[in-house]
Design a protein around this motif. Structure first.
Motif, PDB file in Angstrom:
ATOM      1  N   ALA A   1       0.831  -1.203   0.000  1.00 21.71           N
ATOM      2  CA  ALA A   1       0.000   0.000   0.000  1.00 21.71           C
ATOM      3  C   ALA A   1       0.871   1.260   0.000  1.00 21.71           C
ATOM      4  O   ALA A   1       0.587   2.222  -0.723  1.00 21.71           O
ATOM      5  N   ALA A   2       1.937   1.238   0.785  1.00 19.10           N
ATOM      6  CA  ALA A   2       2.854   2.386   0.824  1.00 19.10           C
ATOM      7  C   ALA A   2       3.504   2.606  -0.536  1.00 19.10           C
ATOM      8  O   ALA A   2       3.705   3.747  -0.968  1.00 19.10           O
ATOM      9  N   PHE A   3       3.823   1.524  -1.236  1.00 16.83           N
ATOM     10  CA  PHE A   3       4.436   1.615  -2.571  1.00 16.83           C
ATOM     11  C   PHE A   3       3.431   2.171  -3.585  1.00 16.83           C
ATOM     12  O   PHE A   3       3.765   3.037  -4.402  1.00 16.83           O
ATOM     13  N   GLN A   4       2.205   1.680  -3.530  1.00 12.91           N
ATOM     14  CA  GLN A   4       1.214   2.120  -4.517  1.00 12.91           C
ATOM     15  C   GLN A   4       0.747   3.551  -4.294  1.00 12.91           C
ATOM     16  O   GLN A   4       0.277   4.195  -5.235  1.00 12.91           O
ATOM     17  N   LEU A   5       0.878   4.059  -3.086  1.00 14.58           N
ATOM     18  CA  LEU A   5       0.586   5.469  -2.860  1.00 14.58           C
ATOM     19  C   LEU A   5       1.566   6.357  -3.621  1.00 14.58           C
ATOM     20  O   LEU A   5       1.227   7.440  -4.089  1.00 14.58           O
ATOM     21  N   ILE A   6       2.809   5.865  -3.761  1.00 17.07           N
ATOM     22  CA  ILE A   6       3.837   6.596  -4.499  1.00 17.07           C
ATOM     23  C   ILE A   6       3.725   6.332  -5.996  1.00 17.07           C
ATOM     24  O   ILE A   6       3.930   7.225  -6.818  1.00 17.07           O
ATOM     25  N   HIS A   7       3.387   5.080  -6.353  1.00 18.88           N
ATOM     26  CA  HIS A   7       3.316   4.666  -7.761  1.00 18.88           C
ATOM     27  C   HIS A   7       1.927   4.089  -8.052  1.00 18.88           C
ATOM     28  O   HIS A   7       1.757   2.869  -8.185  1.00 18.88           O
ATOM     29  N   PRO A   8       0.912   4.921  -8.170  1.00 19.55           N
ATOM     30  CA  PRO A   8      -0.461   4.436  -8.337  1.00 19.55           C
ATOM     31  C   PRO A   8      -0.721   3.714  -9.652  1.00 19.55           C
ATOM     32  O   PRO A   8      -1.725   3.013  -9.769  1.00 19.55           O
ATOM     33  N   ASN A   9       0.166   3.866 -10.629  1.00 18.83           N
ATOM     34  CA  ASN A   9      -0.040   3.200 -11.917  1.00 18.83           C
ATOM     35  C   ASN A   9       0.591   1.811 -11.988  1.00 18.83           C
ATOM     36  O   ASN A   9       0.527   1.154 -13.023  1.00 18.83           O
ATOM     37  N   VAL A  10       1.217   1.392 -10.898  1.00 19.24           N
ATOM     38  CA  VAL A  10       1.716   0.019 -10.808  1.00 19.24           C
ATOM     39  C   VAL A  10       0.614  -0.831 -10.191  1.00 19.24           C
ATOM     40  O   VAL A  10       0.120  -0.541  -9.096  1.00 19.24           O
TER      41      VAL A  10
ATOM     42  N   ARG B   1      10.061  -1.150 -12.567  1.00 18.86           N
ATOM     43  CA  ARG B   1       9.056  -1.166 -11.503  1.00 18.86           C
ATOM     44  C   ARG B   1       9.345  -2.265 -10.479  1.00 18.86           C
ATOM     45  O   ARG B   1       9.123  -2.074  -9.280  1.00 18.86           O
ATOM     46  N   ILE B   2       9.866  -3.422 -10.952  1.00 14.48           N
ATOM     47  CA  ILE B   2      10.183  -4.502 -10.008  1.00 14.48           C
ATOM     48  C   ILE B   2      11.397  -4.128  -9.166  1.00 14.48           C
ATOM     49  O   ILE B   2      11.417  -4.339  -7.949  1.00 14.48           O
ATOM     50  N   ARG B   3      12.407  -3.531  -9.807  1.00 11.60           N
ATOM     51  CA  ARG B   3      13.574  -3.073  -9.044  1.00 11.60           C
ATOM     52  C   ARG B   3      13.162  -2.039  -8.007  1.00 11.60           C
ATOM     53  O   ARG B   3      13.606  -2.070  -6.855  1.00 11.60           O
ATOM     54  N   ALA B   4      12.288  -1.118  -8.422  1.00 13.99           N
ATOM     55  CA  ALA B   4      11.828  -0.082  -7.495  1.00 13.99           C
ATOM     56  C   ALA B   4      11.058  -0.696  -6.332  1.00 13.99           C
ATOM     57  O   ALA B   4      11.194  -0.261  -5.184  1.00 13.99           O
ATOM     58  N   PHE B   5      10.265  -1.726  -6.612  1.00 15.47           N
ATOM     59  CA  PHE B   5       9.490  -2.362  -5.553  1.00 15.47           C
ATOM     60  C   PHE B   5      10.408  -3.091  -4.574  1.00 15.47           C
ATOM     61  O   PHE B   5      10.204  -3.020  -3.352  1.00 15.47           O
ATOM     62  N   ILE B   6      11.414  -3.792  -5.085  1.00 15.55           N
ATOM     63  CA  ILE B   6      12.351  -4.488  -4.203  1.00 15.55           C
ATOM     64  C   ILE B   6      13.093  -3.492  -3.323  1.00 15.55           C
ATOM     65  O   ILE B   6      13.256  -3.704  -2.111  1.00 15.55           O
ATOM     66  N   GLU B   7      13.558  -2.390  -3.920  1.00 13.67           N
ATOM     67  CA  GLU B   7      14.249  -1.367  -3.125  1.00 13.67           C
ATOM     68  C   GLU B   7      13.309  -0.773  -2.076  1.00 13.67           C
ATOM     69  O   GLU B   7      13.735  -0.432  -0.965  1.00 13.67           O
ATOM     70  N   HIS B   8      12.048  -0.648  -2.435  1.00 11.25           N
ATOM     71  CA  HIS B   8      11.047  -0.162  -1.468  1.00 11.25           C
ATOM     72  C   HIS B   8      10.940  -1.116  -0.289  1.00 11.25           C
ATOM     73  O   HIS B   8      10.899  -0.687   0.877  1.00 11.25           O
ATOM     74  N   LEU B   9      10.902  -2.443  -0.569  1.00 10.20           N
ATOM     75  CA  LEU B   9      10.816  -3.420   0.504  1.00 10.20           C
ATOM     76  C   LEU B   9      12.050  -3.379   1.403  1.00 10.20           C
ATOM     77  O   LEU B   9      11.934  -3.485   2.637  1.00 10.20           O
ATOM     78  N   VAL B  10      13.217  -3.247   0.791  1.00 11.55           N
ATOM     79  CA  VAL B  10      14.462  -3.175   1.567  1.00 11.55           C
ATOM     80  C   VAL B  10      14.402  -1.987   2.531  1.00 11.55           C
ATOM     81  O   VAL B  10      14.748  -2.102   3.712  1.00 11.55           O
ATOM     82  N   ALA B  11      13.976  -0.836   2.027  1.00 11.10           N
ATOM     83  CA  ALA B  11      13.892   0.364   2.863  1.00 11.10           C
ATOM     84  C   ALA B  11      12.772   0.231   3.904  1.00 11.10           C
ATOM     85  O   ALA B  11      12.951   0.614   5.072  1.00 11.10           O
ATOM     86  N   TYR B  12      11.647  -0.336   3.504  1.00 13.09           N
ATOM     87  CA  TYR B  12      10.485  -0.442   4.383  1.00 13.09           C
ATOM     88  C   TYR B  12      10.781  -1.349   5.581  1.00 13.09           C
ATOM     89  O   TYR B  12      10.452  -1.001   6.726  1.00 13.09           O
ATOM     90  N   TYR B  13      11.390  -2.503   5.327  1.00 11.35           N
ATOM     91  CA  TYR B  13      11.656  -3.446   6.399  1.00 11.35           C
ATOM     92  C   TYR B  13      13.003  -3.202   7.077  1.00 11.35           C
ATOM     93  O   TYR B  13      13.224  -3.679   8.189  1.00 11.35           O
ATOM     94  N   GLY B  14      13.885  -2.470   6.398  1.00  8.96           N
ATOM     95  CA  GLY B  14      15.180  -2.182   6.996  1.00  8.96           C
ATOM     96  C   GLY B  14      15.084  -1.137   8.096  1.00  8.96           C
ATOM     97  O   GLY B  14      15.898  -1.108   8.997  1.00  8.96           O
TER      98      GLY B  14
END
Length: 293
Positions: free
Chosen positions: A112-121, A280-293
């Protein structure tokens, strides 16, 4: 003829070894997927599949074409992603598989946090408590706990998660609180069956790992089910910290033997080695790293 669509259909059918499975992966009818593949074969002047009533397998030419098709499609997707990224607007689908317990809350919050930033994904999330094949299922990545056994996959570590032993205050008042991990063997322990050795619980005592075999009246393949039974006072459970946090905070569960914890489990983003990650997949993975890190 749309060559890209035909190539996508061909790769999906080859990956699933089925026209029905391939069609489902790219969200078209089986008839249309078959038409796309037929058009591609006619354009190339070559047979790409051996077809029988029971199976669909690649010809030698089909195998060679498949090996070149996959990176080309990834690069095409990457090109679109690059343009979108330059416009600060990532778009397109991401298919993810994850375990039900973690995926239904913690992962959904990160998505949800990712899609708020990238609503077209658009995110297609598949939750399952059994191990799902990323390639055969047509997923872009999986979010998983535990060590990676499959050498055909790449894992990006997101974080370590503590594994904790918990019991409700009511249970401890009724049956007594064990003073040593070995005392757990006389209690009703709730066993999570998706772990490698569910009945064997490890503890770090005086610098050494000690293992004790537990037994109990309730087994489940979901950590949240274990936690809910512990909240009800049925027994003593063992689960990842994410599944017990809210109950520890409200006092309905107590963590036991914190100083002796020996187990932690890694959380990973996992994807195939032959997959050229799109923007978009790279951006999502980096988002997860930052979110859980």
């Amino acid at each position: 003829m749309d060559t890209i669509k035909c190539m996508e259909a061909f790769v999906a059918v080859a990956t699933n070894e089925s026209f029905t499975g391939g069609a489902k992966q790219i969200d078209v009818s089986t008839k249309l997927a078959s038409k796309y593949v037929q058009q591609l074969e006619e354009k190339l002047g070559a047979q790409l599949f051996y077809r029988t009533t029971r199976s669909v397998t690649l010809t030698d030419t089909g195998k060679a074409y498949y090996e070149r098709c996959v990176p080309l499609l990834d690069q095409f997707d990457e090109l679109e992603g690059m343009v979108q990224q330059r416009q600060s607007d990532l778009a397109g689908p991401i298919r993810i598989t994850a375990p039900t317990g973690f995926g239904s809350k913690e992962l959904v919050e990160a998505i949800a946090a990712f899609q708020l930033i990238h609503p077209n994904v658009s995110i297609d999330l598949h939750l399952a408590d059994h191990l799902v094949s990323i390639v055969e299922g047509g997923f872009d990545l999986a979010v998983r706990f535990g060590k990676l056994d499959d050498s055909t996959l790449i894992a990006r570590k997101l974080r370590d998660m503590r594994i904790v032993v918990v019991a409700s205050p009511d249970y401890l008042r009724k049956y007594g609180e064990p003073k040593h991990p070995s005392g757990l063997t006389t209690h009703n322990c709730l066993l999570q069956m998706t772990t490698k050795e569910p009945a064997h619980w490890n503890f770090k005592l005086k610098g050494e790992i000690k293992t004790y075999k537990m037994q109990g009246s309730f087994h489940a393949n979901s950590p949240r089910a274990i936690v809910q039974m512990a909240v009800q006072g049925i027994g003593i459970g063992r689960a990842p910290l994410y599944a017990v946090n809210s109950h520890v905070e409200d006092g309905s569960l107590k963590i036991l033997f914190e100083a002796a914890e020996a187990s932690a489990i890694g959380l990973y983003a996992v994807y195939p080695t032959n997959r050229h990650l799109t923007a978009r997949i790279r951006a999502f993975i980096e988002h997860l790293v930052a979110y859980y890190g």
